[in-house]
Scaffold this motif. Structure first.
Motif, short mmCIF file in Angstrom:
data_model
loop_
_atom_site.label_atom_id
_atom_site.label_comp_id
_atom_site.label_asym_id
_atom_site.label_seq_id
_atom_site.Cartn_x
_atom_site.Cartn_y
_atom_site.Cartn_z
N UNK A 1 -17.55 -4.07 9.91
CA UNK A 1 -17.72 -3.43 11.17
C UNK A 1 -16.55 -3.72 12.06
N UNK A 2 -16.75 -3.27 13.22
CA UNK A 2 -15.81 -3.52 14.15
C UNK A 2 -15.82 -4.93 14.63
N UNK A 3 -16.93 -5.37 14.79
CA UNK A 3 -17.15 -6.81 15.30
C UNK A 3 -17.04 -7.88 14.10
N UNK A 4 -17.03 -7.44 12.81
CA UNK A 4 -16.83 -8.33 11.61
C UNK A 4 -16.17 -7.73 10.71
N UNK A 5 -15.01 -7.43 10.91
CA UNK A 5 -14.01 -6.63 9.97
C UNK A 5 -13.86 -7.49 8.72
N UNK A 6 -13.85 -6.73 7.50
CA UNK A 6 -13.36 -7.29 6.18
C UNK A 6 -11.82 -7.24 6.09
N UNK A 7 -11.36 -8.36 5.65
CA UNK A 7 -9.76 -8.43 5.73
C UNK A 7 -9.31 -8.49 4.49
N UNK A 8 -8.57 -7.58 3.97
CA UNK A 8 -8.14 -7.43 2.41
C UNK A 8 -6.47 -7.40 2.17
N UNK A 9 -6.06 -7.92 1.27
CA UNK A 9 -4.64 -8.20 1.07
C UNK A 9 -4.07 -6.63 0.46
N UNK A 10 -3.24 -5.98 0.97
CA UNK A 10 -2.40 -4.99 0.41
C UNK A 10 -1.39 -5.17 -0.59
N UNK A 11 -1.92 -4.79 -1.90
CA UNK A 11 -1.00 -5.17 -2.97
C UNK A 11 -0.13 -4.03 -3.42
N UNK A 12 -0.21 -2.72 -2.85
CA UNK A 12 0.42 -1.56 -3.27
C UNK A 12 0.52 -0.57 -2.31
N UNK A 13 1.38 0.29 -2.47
CA UNK A 13 1.56 1.60 -1.69
C UNK A 13 1.65 2.51 -2.75
N UNK A 14 0.69 3.64 -2.68
CA UNK A 14 0.60 4.73 -3.66
C UNK A 14 0.83 5.86 -2.93
N UNK A 15 1.95 6.60 -3.06
CA UNK A 15 1.98 8.01 -2.41
C UNK A 15 1.71 9.21 -3.54
N UNK A 16 1.69 10.13 -3.00
CA UNK A 16 1.24 11.44 -3.86
C UNK A 16 2.49 11.51 -5.01
N UNK A 17 2.08 11.43 -6.32
CA UNK A 17 3.14 11.77 -7.21
C UNK A 17 3.56 10.50 -8.10
N UNK A 18 2.80 9.19 -7.58
CA UNK A 18 3.26 8.20 -8.22
C UNK A 18 1.97 7.59 -8.81
N UNK A 19 2.43 6.75 -10.08
CA UNK A 19 1.38 6.19 -10.84
C UNK A 19 1.10 4.84 -10.33
N UNK A 20 -0.17 4.48 -10.07
CA UNK A 20 -0.56 3.02 -9.63
C UNK A 20 0.14 2.26 -10.74
N UNK A 21 0.67 1.15 -10.34
CA UNK A 21 1.00 -0.21 -11.12
C UNK A 21 0.01 -1.35 -11.20
N UNK A 22 -0.89 -1.34 -10.24
CA UNK A 22 -1.45 -2.58 -9.93
C UNK A 22 -3.15 -2.18 -10.08
N UNK A 23 -3.71 -3.25 -10.42
CA UNK A 23 -5.26 -3.12 -10.43
C UNK A 23 -5.88 -3.89 -8.81
N UNK A 24 -6.86 -3.19 -8.42
CA UNK A 24 -7.39 -3.76 -7.29
C UNK A 24 -8.33 -4.62 -7.61
N UNK A 25 -8.28 -5.85 -7.20
CA UNK A 25 -9.37 -6.72 -7.53
C UNK A 25 -10.01 -7.39 -6.28
N UNK A 26 -10.95 -8.29 -6.54
CA UNK A 26 -11.66 -8.59 -5.22
C UNK A 26 -10.81 -9.27 -4.05
#
Length: 413
Positions: A69-94
């Motif tokens: 929520x806006x009052x209690x946001x969840x904070x996540x680590x950004x591990x990769x940027x994925x544009x169109x046409x790009x094959x993801x290299x990482x697995x999103x974990x907890x």
């Protein structure tokens, strides 16, 4: 004299569609516009081809962000940027997210996309300010179409949307029905071509040009035989040639009851079966429809010679026959609309009457506007810009201004 509906039923019953094995062509997709598919089409591809994002945002695990929520946001680590046409290299974990853009492949581990408007980014961290729905903004592989299923059925006309679908499915070449071959000639000693100087009593043959254009508009291939004089031998030779080279034969003139109207007797001499000789339609009463005892069973249409009559009878009877012949699975019948008449429309009420004009959108309602000038069958001039025919049924003598009227919509292009 047959009613219009009975004549239409007889004609459509006579038509045998092109053969789906023999009457086909393999063509390139770039030239497939307006052609008709002869074989059902499938694709080896799923649509979408893979799970992908429908939004610019962040690919996340729903269980990580379901209480954000806006009052209690969840904070996540950004591990990769994925544009169109790009094959993801990482697995999103907890506790992780991937920056993703519209159309880009979803990374392993992520099952939901949070749109960027509901986030705030600080360096390599993203703050999720609102809880998404489970699997929100994820387009799943095969959700639109699954490989191996029928993509387009036989008998579909290829318009731009279908062309786009086939391109996306990598159908670079495809099987279509060949174009129906339509032989056209005009009969009459008084007729001359447009490049000849007119002598007293002569008339320019406009019907051959009009019918050729109508045939092409309907998806056919015109075979022009020119002007045939009012000579039984010349007419017989022209008809004999036409029925061996075409699926449909169109002649204009020579089908009434005058001393020089030879068409019906020539057809009988060629062992044709004449199914129709006249129809209760105005304009266009003299109409001959015949078939021949040959292997490919061509259909002969002897149209009236007056320009308006020739065009009205083409729109009402020949065009539906061509659509069915061409392999089109459905939609052969003329398209009628109920609209408002801008003008007063009159008829004798003795025959089904077709009045040419145009449709206009007025305050969100379609109106039929009668063409100005004389509505004589011989008046070609005010047929220009016609895109509809108002239809007054037998027994109807008057349509008042602003009253409802049935119109035959002439869709061009």
């Amino acid at each position: 004299m047959l009613s219009v509906s009975d004549a239409e039923a007889i004609i459509l019953n006579l038509v045998r569609p092109l053969d789906q094995q023999r009457d086909i062509e393999i063509i390139d997709l770039f030239v497939a516009d307006k052609r008709i598919i002869s074989t059902p089409i499938t694709s080896k591809l799923d649509f979408p081809h893979w799970d992908n994002s429908a939004m610019d945002g962040y690919a996340v695990r729903y269980q990580d962000v379901q209480h954000s929520s806006d009052a209690q946001p969840t904070i996540l680590e950004i591990i990769e940027e994925i544009p169109a046409g790009y094959q993801p290299q990482c697995t999103v974990k907890a506790g992780q997210a991937a920056r993703i853009f519209t159309g880009a492949v979803m990374p392993m581990g992520a099952d939901t996309v949070v749109m960027q408007e509901k986030t705030r980014r600080e360096e390599n961290r993203v703050f999720i300010l609102a809880a998404p729905q489970p699997q929100e903004f994820v387009r799943h592989q095969g959700a639109f179409y699954q490989a191996g299923q029928e993509l387009l059925p036989r008998g579909v006309k290829l318009n731009p949307p279908e062309i786009a679908v086939l391109a996306a499915a990598q159908c670079a070449k495809l099987s279509v029905y060949r174009r129906p071959r339509v032989a056209i000639f005009s009969s009459g000693d008084e007729l001359v071509t447009p490049d000849q100087p007119l002598q007293p009593g002569q008339i320019v043959d406009s019907n051959q040009y009009a019918l050729a254009a109508l045939v092409k508009e309907a998806g056919g291939e015109p075979l022009l035989l020119g002007i045939i004089q009012d000579n039984p031998d010349a007419l017989r030779d022209a008809i004999a040639y036409a029925i061996t080279h075409a699926d449909i034969v169109l002649s204009s003139g020579g089908v009434s009851v005058g001393d020089y109207d030879y068409i019906d007797q020539i057809l009988e001499s060629l062992e044709a079966k004449i199914h129709i000789r006249s129809v209760a339609i105005s304009p266009g009463k003299p109409l001959t429809v015949a078939t021949f005892p040959t292997s490919h069973s061509p259909i002969y249409f002897g149209l009236p010679g007056n320009p308006a009559s020739a065009m009205v009878t083409f729109w009402r009877f020949v065009q539906p026959a061509m659509k069915k012949l061409s392999g089109l699975a459905t939609g052969w019948e003329p398209e009628f609309l109920q609209v408002r008449s801008h003008h007063e429309l009159k008829s004798s009420g003795k025959r089904e009457t077709y009045i040419w004009g145009s449709l206009h959108l007025i305050d969100g309602v379609y109106e039929f506007h009668k063409a100005g000038g004389s509505h004589s069958p011989g008046n070609l001039i005010n047929l220009a810009q016609t895109n509809a025919l108002a239809v007054l049924s037998v027994g109807t003598t008057l349509i008042a201004p602003q009253a409802e009227v049935k119109v035959l919509h002439l869709a061009f292009g």
